[in-house]
Design a protein around this motif. Structure first.
Motif, short mmCIF file in Angstrom:
data_model
loop_
_atom_site.label_atom_id
_atom_site.label_comp_id
_atom_site.label_asym_id
_atom_site.label_seq_id
_atom_site.Cartn_x
_atom_site.Cartn_y
_atom_site.Cartn_z
N SER A 155 1.70 9.17 -5.69
CA SER A 155 2.51 10.54 -5.64
C SER A 155 3.49 10.99 -6.44
N GLU A 178 0.75 -1.62 0.06
CA GLU A 178 0.24 -0.24 0.41
C GLU A 178 1.00 1.56 0.22
N LYS A 196 0.88 4.09 -2.97
CA LYS A 196 1.02 5.28 -2.99
C LYS A 196 1.85 6.53 -3.32
#
Length: 348
Positions: A216, A208, A212
């Motif tokens: 980003s 996870e 992310k």
């Protein structure tokens, strides 16, 4: 199996361990995408018969849960993390200075019989002496080729005990992780122990975090390389279990064109050291296997390496090219890549 594996030039590449050349040659035996997996394990803890359906679609059977296990070093290291210990190993286990190879994980290598420490080494007499109940290895093709079981003696070796092949070819790393866990359970591992549950949760959290980080910082390009004296190999994300998973999580991996990867069976592109700057990258992951030249060596030997923007910025991390497929060992791989992407300066 293609005859190409038996030609001296192909064997030479393998014996030299030419970085990613190892997996490439087996890939040259066939690049078709067939999946024979999906089998399940069926061990018993009450001393009854044992069986396990492997990724070749073959079922290994024994009268009782195997006690004398022989495995490719990386598989043995993964089983060790689940509390299953092997009697013998083959594959990179001990470095020249006697220390455990990166592929040996946390195993105490003084407590296992090393049947072969390099490509094409496999001591059949020692193997017989272990009275093996099962032989286990990974597979880097869809032809059922067991990794590090020598081609010329495989028929003799595979007659001596049932064998299990776990595919790490053209699938995301979550698949071999599941398969090794199932295999470990069939061999008596307590897969519901706190240690295993915690490791799996850490892996899921790491996945996870990487997802992310990639989302980003989509502008951060990651190049996956491997080095030999004459060649810099740039790996594409197809076929390799780790890179297919990174790509699925959104990592922006530098992809050599398919034409350029053709001579390696689709795994990577060969570049000369003069052309090492062909692709722009912000983070470079370098093959951590003992068969490959490491960044510290490259800094001394290859001036063109030091000129790469990612190298100048200190944005080079190891690539665990042949992961130990336990959740405990794969979680840090994802964490390290996530951290590198999160912190990377845009230099390409």
């Amino acid at each position: 199996m293609s005859h190409s594996l038996r030609t001296p030039s192909r064997r030479g590449i393998l014996a030299a361990g030419g970085a990613l050349g190892l997996t490439a040659v087996l890939a040259a035996c066939g690049d078709e995408k067939k999946d024979k997996s999906g089998g399940s394990g069926g061990g018993t803890k009450d001393g009854g018969p044992w069986s396990f359906k492997d990724d070749r679609g073959e079922t290994a059977k024994a009268d009782a849960t195997p006690a004398n296990i022989v495995a490719f070093t990386g598989v043995a290291a993964a089983l060790y993390d689940y509390g299953v210990e092997v009697k013998g190993v083959f594959g990179p286990t001990k470095t020249k200075d006697g220390k455990p190879d990166v592929q040996a994980g946390d195993m105490d290598i003084s407590k296992v019989t090393i049947l072969g420490n390099a490509w094409d080494q496999f001591n059949i007499e020692k193997y017989v002496g272990l009275q093996p109940d099962v032989l286990i290895s990974t597979m880097f093709d869809d032809k059922g080729t067991l990794w590090y079981v020598p081609e010329q003696s495989k028929d003799k070796i595979l007659k001596l005990a049932p064998s299990v092949g776990v595919s790490v070819y053209d699938r995301q790393m979550t698949k071999p992780l599941e398969r090794i866990l199932t295999l470990a359970e069939s061999l008596g591992a307590d897969v519901k122990s706190d240690k295993v549950v915690t490791a799996k949760k850490r892996f899921e959290a790491a996945a996870e975090r990487l997802r992310k980080a990639a989302k980003s910082r989509p502008e951060i390009k990651v190049l996956v390389g491997s080095a030999s004296a004459d060649i810099f190999y740039v790996s594409g994300s197809d076929l390799s279990a780790d890179l297919e998973y990174f790509k699925a999580l959104g990592v922006n991996i530098v992809e050599p064109p398919e034409k350029a990867k053709k001579e390696s069976g689709g795994w990577f592109q060969n570049l000369s050291w003069e052309n090492v700057d062909t692709y722009k990258a912000d983070v470079i992951m370098m093959d951590n296997r003992t068969s490959a030249l490491q960044p510290a060596d490259l800094a001394k030997q290859k001036p063109t390496w030091g000129k790469l923007p990612a190298v100048k910025a200190g944005q080079v991390i190891p690539r665990v090219t042949e992961p130990i497929f336990s959740y405990a060992k794969c979680a840090p791989i994802l964490e390290d890549l996530a951290k590198a992407i999160e912190k990377a300066k845009k230099v390409s």
